[in-house]
Design an enzyme around this catalytic site. Structure first.
Site, mmCIF file in Angstrom:
data_model
loop_
_atom_site.group_PDB
_atom_site.id
_atom_site.type_symbol
_atom_site.label_atom_id
_atom_site.label_comp_id
_atom_site.label_asym_id
_atom_site.label_seq_id
_atom_site.Cartn_x
_atom_site.Cartn_y
_atom_site.Cartn_z
ATOM 1 N N CYS A 2 0.851 -1.182 0.000
ATOM 2 C CA CYS A 2 0.000 0.000 0.000
ATOM 3 C C CYS A 2 0.892 1.240 0.000
ATOM 4 O O CYS A 2 2.106 1.133 0.158
ATOM 5 C CB CYS A 2 -0.889 0.013 1.243
ATOM 6 N N ARG A 27 1.442 1.686 -6.033
ATOM 7 C CA ARG A 27 1.667 0.714 -4.960
ATOM 8 C C ARG A 27 0.388 -0.048 -4.603
ATOM 9 O O ARG A 27 0.430 -1.032 -3.865
ATOM 10 C CB ARG A 27 2.189 1.419 -3.706
ATOM 11 N N TRP A 74 -3.743 -1.866 -1.547
ATOM 12 C CA TRP A 74 -3.767 -3.110 -2.322
ATOM 13 C C TRP A 74 -4.083 -4.203 -1.322
ATOM 14 O O TRP A 74 -3.321 -4.458 -0.398
ATOM 15 C CB TRP A 74 -2.435 -3.353 -3.011
ATOM 16 N N ASN A 100 0.921 -0.114 5.986
ATOM 17 C CA ASN A 100 1.389 -0.907 4.851
ATOM 18 C C ASN A 100 2.092 -2.127 5.425
ATOM 19 O O ASN A 100 3.027 -1.996 6.206
ATOM 20 C CB ASN A 100 2.359 -0.103 3.982
ATOM 21 N N GLY A 101 1.650 -3.325 5.029
ATOM 22 C CA GLY A 101 2.275 -4.538 5.523
ATOM 23 C C GLY A 101 1.237 -5.531 6.009
ATOM 24 O O GLY A 101 0.057 -5.458 5.642
ATOM 25 N N GLU A 482 10.154 -13.669 -20.390
ATOM 26 C CA GLU A 482 9.831 -12.303 -19.995
ATOM 27 C C GLU A 482 8.760 -11.713 -20.913
ATOM 28 O O GLU A 482 7.845 -11.021 -20.456
ATOM 29 C CB GLU A 482 11.095 -11.431 -20.005
ATOM 30 N N LYS A 486 5.099 -10.337 -19.689
ATOM 31 C CA LYS A 486 4.673 -8.973 -19.962
ATOM 32 C C LYS A 486 3.302 -8.961 -20.627
ATOM 33 O O LYS A 486 2.431 -8.147 -20.288
ATOM 34 C CB LYS A 486 5.714 -8.292 -20.860
ATOM 35 N N GLU A 489 0.622 -9.882 -18.061
ATOM 36 C CA GLU A 489 0.448 -8.844 -17.044
ATOM 37 C C GLU A 489 -0.525 -7.764 -17.471
ATOM 38 O O GLU A 489 -1.361 -7.330 -16.672
ATOM 39 C CB GLU A 489 1.792 -8.172 -16.735
ATOM 40 N N HIS A 505 7.786 -32.763 -26.779
ATOM 41 C CA HIS A 505 7.609 -33.536 -25.552
ATOM 42 C C HIS A 505 6.271 -33.239 -24.883
ATOM 43 O O HIS A 505 6.127 -33.416 -23.671
ATOM 44 C CB HIS A 505 8.763 -33.259 -24.584
ATOM 45 N N LYS A 604 2.907 -2.497 -7.984
ATOM 46 C CA LYS A 604 4.295 -2.321 -8.420
ATOM 47 C C LYS A 604 5.300 -2.968 -7.471
ATOM 48 O O LYS A 604 6.187 -3.695 -7.889
ATOM 49 C CB LYS A 604 4.592 -0.822 -8.555
#
Length: 609
Positions: A2, A27, A74, A100-101, A482, A486, A489, A505, A604
């Protein structure tokens, strides 16, 4: 994770709090709120949804006062809702907190407080703090916070404001980032420097186990035991414009286009003026320490993990030492084999990634030397690691990482060459040639960016599909991973990356008519084998896009369309081949109408496990 902001001074705090929250919305953005001490007492306004929802409410019913705290959330405990939004208050409404946490023992604390008659309105762990402060308060908010924190188990950054002492803001840090901004007749709290940079460039960065007591006239730094701390302020030289979009429609696109500069800045003075050597004076490791390394472990999460996978290949090639890459969230649970001659490299853009921090601490407890690659000076990772290599990418605001990833690649190239110089595993001529190729990368990236219209067209074509696959061999496979991440996301298209040789396979069963497949073929010694795999896909109806080097004719008619990128040394190709994949993801998400900078369910900086 957050975002926290706080203000105390002579100005109207609401405007400052909202401005700070705009800078912190990356955040977390499922809800937001503020608490302001007004002429009528402490007042809280909060709302589910993006910050704009809160702003519209405050436009109708503004809060007037010169001290306040704010939060953008968040969710970790309790779904996104008005009641679960911060700030949280006790039953009387006289104690408010932003957090935050995660409070790990909140259930037992909540049960204890309920037994004393406290009533809770949210599903969060954070509300416990407000009620506990009310329970412990005996006329001194600083003492109450200290007593409260002693009972909390977990990771947290706190901002506390009480109606009983509205001339104070109290901030606490334990394993979650928090900075204190120092102004003239006013002071600030922020989870990150950009939140307060508009108002001051003088900051204190709180360390774990520290707190700050802010009045409009000053800041006291203390330990949680109440001992005063003397520390020099840090002056921040960032240009505020670097945290703005600078004319681009989205931060992500701006950051993609900033990569040539990020490459140059990360190389900077680390390359000797004559281009023959790498200099890393910031490292504390002696040459003997470097020569004594027997194995390397690279630990990271998400995009940084993909950078670490490329880093493993780079270090093994240059140093001829065994290297491995681990997902940080799994590292400490496998009881890794670490010795004093193990170098552990942790990679984190923010320097605050909870799983990476935990893995770093595990490695240090086992006696490893830890080197951090991070983008944030003064972050927890940077402070706790034995050595630090900073990537000078500048602030990265978009949730989906681009320039931080490629700057991490540059850092691995620099580190590999520097260690190789010391260990004598690569000749001086090879170092010189690699440096020359490295210095050409920014201009080559600019050339790829000139093809954005072609890449946009391809992206719009693939955006109509529900599934997509990436294939490649060697370093191309690592970049494909990657690229796939992306795309997932920000476009929400289901995509997977596979090593080309693994298709037969089992994976080949997924290929059906017109399924788009993006094939990377930039490694000269592997092009022939990759083309063979491409033809297998095409024979089963796959629609193929090839990404290969200029002058490479091996793909021929085996693909339906080709994007050509400049050629460089094979080991450096990831720093180029990922660029079109970033643009593809961006334009595909744009075509689908998604919020590119703030994809759903993501934030983020992941500061909880």
């Amino acid at each position: 994770m957050c975002g926290i902001v706080g203000y105390i001074g002579n100005r109207n705090s609401q405007e400052i709090l909202i401005g700070g929250l705009r800078k912190l919305e990356y955040r977390g953005y499922d809800s937001a709120g503020v608490a302001v001490y007004t002429a009528e007492g402490l007042r809280v306004q909060k709302a589910k949804g993006r910050l704009a929802m809160l702003e519209s409410q405050l436009d109708e019913q503004p809060l007037h006062g010169s001290v306040g705290i704010g939060h953008t959330r968040w969710a970790t405990h309790g779904q996104p809702s008005d009641k679960n939004s911060h700030p949280h208050a006790d039953g009387s409404g006289k104690f408010t907190v932003v957090h935050n946490g995660i409070i790990e023992n909140y259930t037992s604390l909540k049960d204890e407080l309920i037994a004393k008659g406290h009533s809770f309105v949210s599903e969060t762990d954070s509300e416990v703090i407000a009620h506990m402060l009310a329970d412990l308060y005996q006329g001194d908010i600083v003492r109450a916070v200290q007593e409260c924190v002693k009972r909390l188990r977990g990771a947290f950054a706190l901002g506390v404001l009480t109606e009983h002492e509205p001339d104070k803001l109290v901030a606490v840090r334990l394993a979650s980032p928090l900075v204190i901004g120092v102004g003239e007749g006013e002071n600030f709290i922020g989870s990150d420097i950009p939140a307060i940079l508009e108002h001051t460039r003088n900051v204190y960065i709180l360390n774990d186990g520290e707190m700050a007591v802010l009045t409009k006239d000053g800041v006291d730094l203390l330990t949680l035991e109440g001992n005063f701390i003397s520390r020099e302020m840090l002056h921040v030289d960032w240009d505020l414009v670097t945290a703005e979009k600078a004319g681009y429609p989205h931060f992500m696109l701006k950051e993609i286009y900033e990569q040539p500069k990020a490459y140059r800045d990360t190389m900077g003075s680390r390359i000797s003026p004559d281009g023959t050597k790498i200099n890393l004076p910031e490292l504390k490791m002696s040459e003997e320490d470097i020569r004594s390394i027997r194995n390397i472990q690279i630990v990271a999460c998400g995009t940084a993990y993909h950078a670490g996978m490329v880093g493993k290949e780079v270090l093994e090639r240059m140093l001829r030492l065994p290297a491995e890459t681990d997902v940080a969230s799994e590292y400490r649970y496998r009881d890794p084999l670490v010795t004093p001659r193990t170098l552990v490299i942790v990679v984190s853009q923010s320097g605050e990634t909870a799983d990476t921090l935990a893995a770093m601490r595990e490695a240090k407890s086992k006696g490893a030397h830890v080197l951090a690659i991070t983008n944030v000076v003064g972050s927890t990772v940077a402070r706790e690691a034995d050595d630090v290599l900073v990537t000078w990418a500048g602030p990265e605001i978009a949730v989906a990482s681009t320039k931080a990833y490629t700057s991490q690649l540059i850092a691995f190239y620099l580190l590999g060459m520097y260690f190789a110089q010391v260990r004598g595993s690569v000749t001086a001529q090879e170092i010189k040639e690699t440096i020359a190729a490295l210095q050409s990368l920014p201009e080559q990236v600019e050339r790829i960016l000139e093809q954005s219209e072609l890449i946009k067209q391809v992206a719009e074509e693939i955006s109509v599909h529900k599934d997509l696959f990436f294939i490649g061999r060697g370093l191309d496979y690592l970049v494909a991973m990657e690229g796939s991440l992306k795309l997932k996301e920000i476009s929400y298209i289901h995509s997977e990356a596979y090593a080309s040789g693994e298709l037969k396979h089992g994976t080949l069963a997924l290929i059906e008519e017109n399924v788009p497949v993006i094939a990377l073929a930039t490694q000269p010694h592997l092009v022939e084998k990759t083309v063979s795999n491409i033809r297998e896909v095409k024979a089963r109806g796959g629609h193929l896009l090839g990404i290969t080097c200029e002058g490479e004719e091996g793909l021929g008619d085996s693909v339906h369309k080709t994007i050509y990128i400049p050629r460089t040394m094979s080991v450096l190709m990831p720093a180029l081949s990922v660029i079109p994949l970033q643009l593809l993801s961006y334009y595909a998400a744009l075509a689908l109408g998604h919020d590119v900078d703030k994809p759903r369910n993501l934030a983020k900086s992941v500061t909880v496990e």
